[in-house]
Enzyme design. Structure first.
Site, PDB file in Angstrom:
ATOM      1  N   HIS A  92       0.821  -1.217   0.000  1.00  0.00           N
ATOM      2  CA  HIS A  92       0.000   0.000   0.000  1.00  0.00           C
ATOM      3  C   HIS A  92       0.852   1.263   0.000  1.00  0.00           C
ATOM      4  O   HIS A  92       0.360   2.341  -0.321  1.00  0.00           O
ATOM      5  CB  HIS A  92      -1.065  -0.028   1.116  1.00  0.00           C
ATOM      6  CG  HIS A  92      -0.599   0.330   2.479  1.00  0.00           C
ATOM      7  ND1 HIS A  92      -0.264  -0.603   3.430  1.00  0.00           N
ATOM      8  CD2 HIS A  92      -0.442   1.530   3.077  1.00  0.00           C
ATOM      9  CE1 HIS A  92       0.083   0.007   4.541  1.00  0.00           C
ATOM     10  NE2 HIS A  92      -0.017   1.309   4.354  1.00  0.00           N
ATOM     11  N   ASP A 138       0.242  -7.584   1.694  1.00  0.00           N
ATOM     12  CA  ASP A 138       0.669  -6.182   1.692  1.00  0.00           C
ATOM     13  C   ASP A 138       2.201  -6.112   1.740  1.00  0.00           C
ATOM     14  O   ASP A 138       2.782  -5.799   2.782  1.00  0.00           O
ATOM     15  CB  ASP A 138       0.018  -5.476   2.892  1.00  0.00           C
ATOM     16  CG  ASP A 138       0.128  -3.970   2.822  1.00  0.00           C
ATOM     17  OD1 ASP A 138       0.575  -3.458   1.780  1.00  0.00           O
ATOM     18  OD2 ASP A 138      -0.242  -3.308   3.818  1.00  0.00           O
TER      19      ASP A 138
END
Ligand code: 4AZ
Length: 525
Positions: free
Chosen positions: A69, A120
């Site tokens: 992210h 992630d």
């Protein structure tokens, strides 16, 4: 797991932080961090990605692990590598020491879904190797499957905020001790139902100690003599909140371990497209004309997506078409194009053109007379190509906060007005409201007991109504009768999906007892 904008830095932290450089034990303070040095955490990297601050872990002289992210822009495309900077061996964001490295390519873990939280992880490959030393050292990875047992003492570090929701990152590197928490602990899996994926995540926490905004992407390590990188700061329900652990991408999860490990010496990294010559925009900068975005030269690219944006960053068109037809709405504005390249194995990379503008009026529009007679059914400029539709990928959800740009601002006498452009990047559910406040600072006379009256300054705050000015994205704010003095306007936009602009847009004007327009006395935020 919102990224934290690189805006302000806690200057106060500098003044109050004890010189704890090199100390192995971390004294819990503020939200559980202690000031440390990269000589104790030499694997810590600072990652500036677009306008955001993140952390990273140096895993080799040319590879830095961070969160996916952190590696993606608001559209969910990897940042153009030129907009990402990695800094190693820096203890304070305010002192430009250590090693600054540029990024050659960004690999995002396959299976990362920006709408969810799993996988992630991303690897930044640097353009040139870091020089290892006291303050810059790679950290080793655990073996695949060597999961961290609950109760293991771990260290988490970063330059993020020292309180949940704080609007300033920490100038100096902070670290805190947290314990690994079992997946089934009420503060972990059950607390994050629907978001927590035990296979690829790890929880860690301790009373009033946690990672926070801006620490994302940073290291969670064991406290052994030879520390291991067991986690990547990913997300959490607030920071250091009772009943909610922090969530990390678990490096030892076989899929994560093989993604990251593939980049280490001897491995077979995924192919990431690379841009060799920058993309460019060609065409007449007048409404009605067609702009063509050329991708430039790439290696490893099997296809391209072109994203045309206006000067405020609003997406005008996202598709595989290289052309965009300028329309009247863009007169006076500017346009840029982002090229997103795809590789066969799904990795993507992006590069952007410089901004082209301002866009002028087309000759056809300049000569078109003001219509006095009923307008013909077909417009006079029927031969001009029809404006291309704005493509909004329907599958996207609105996850980005809106932003506000000041188009014009002035005070005439006691009346001050602002014209604003509100944008909501990517797919937008629409703008719900704008909160506008005005702080007026004016000259007054202050009296204190036993003292003579003396000139001083006073401030008053008012809430103002923001109104849509016609169709589209323009809004206006009017303060009809301000006191003469300094007028500080602050505007925060909220969209229908509940995303609130993080940092208010501000503009300061001066209202003077004259009928001339005041000068803008400060820049927009
Ligand atoms: C964030 O917003 C974030 N407490 C990172 C970690 C945690 C919370 C938020 C965990 O980047």
């Amino acid at each position: 797991c919102r990224r934290f904008p690189i805006l302000a830095i806690t200057l106060a932290a500098l003044a109050i932080a004890p010189a704890a450089a090199g100390a192995m034990t971390i004294t819990p303070r503020i939200v559980g961090g202690g000031t440390v040095s990269t000589s104790t955490y030499p694997w810590q990297a600072l990652v500036y990605a677009g306008p955001y601050l993140c952390g990273g872990s140096i895993v080799s002289t040319t590879e830095v692990v961070t969160a996916a992210h952190c590696a993606l822009d608001e559209d969910g495309d990897p940042w153009p590598p030129a907009q990402v900077q990695v800094i190693a061996g820096r203890d304070s964001q305010l002192i430009a020491d250590g090693q600054e490295a540029s990024v050659d390519s960004i690999a995002v873990m396959p299976g990362y879904d920006p709408a969810a939280f799993a996988n992630d992880a991303a690897v930044l490959t640097l353009s040139a190797p870091l020089t290892t030393g006291l303050k810059v050292q790679p950290i080793a990875l655990p073996a695949a499957g060597a999961r961290t047992a609950a109760g293991t003492q771990l260290s988490v570090s970063g330059y993020g905020t020292t309180a949940s929701g704080a609007d300033q990152s920490s100038a100096r590197l902070q670290a805190a001790t947290v314990s690994a928490v079992s997946d089934t602990d009420p503060t972990c899996g059950p607390h994050y139902i629907g978001a927590y994926v035990a296979d690829v995540m790890l929880c860690a926490g301790a009373p009033s100690r946690d990672s926070c905004q801006g620490d994302s992407g940073g290291p969670l390590v064991t406290q052994d003599a030879t520390p291991l990188l067991v986690g990547i700061v990913s997300f959490g329900d607030g920071c250091a909140k009772a009943g909610a652990s922090g969530v990390y991408t678990e490096i030892a999860a076989p899929s994560v371990r093989s993604f990251v490990g593939a980049f280490l010496a001897g491995g077979q990294p995924l192919e990431v497209p690379r841009s060799f010559t920058a993309p460019s925009l060609q065409g007449d900068l007048t409404s009605g004309s067609t702009l063509t975005c050329s991708a430039g030269t790439w290696s490893g690219a099997t296809g391209f997506t072109y994203v045309f944006r206006d000067g405020s960053g609003m997406v005008l068109q996202r598709s595989d078409r290289t052309t965009y037809v300028l329309d009247d709405g863009q007169i006076g504005d500017s346009v840029s194009c982002k090229v997103v390249a795809r590789a066969a194995d799904g990795q993507r990379a992006s590069a952007v053109t410089s901004v082209a503008g301002p866009i002028g009026r087309s000759a056809a529009i300049v000569v078109a007379p003001v219509v006095e007679t009923p307008a013909p059914a077909a417009p006079a400029a029927a031969s001009a190509p029809a404006p291309a539709p704005v493509v909004t990928p329907a599958a996207l959800v609105d996850r980005t906060a809106p932003t506000v740009k000041v188009l014009s601002a002035h005070c005439v006498g006691r009346r001050c007005s602002l014209r604003l452009r509100v944008s909501d990047r990517g797919f937008s559910a629409g703008i719900r409201s704008l909160k506008a406040t005005l702080t007026t600072t004016y000259a007054a006379t202050c009296k204190r007991k036993g003292h003579r009256s003396r000139p001083c300054k006073r401030s008053v705050r008012h809430t103002l109504k923001a109104r849509r000015a016609g169709k589209g994205t323009t809004w206006s704010v009017v303060a009809p009768r301000v006191r003469y003095g300094r007028q500080r306007f602050s505007i925060v936009a909220l969209d229908r999906a509940g995303n609130r602009q993080r940092h208010a847009t501000t503009r300061t004007l001066t209202a003077k007892a004259s009928h001339k327009r005041s000068k803008k006395s400060s820049k927009r935020h």
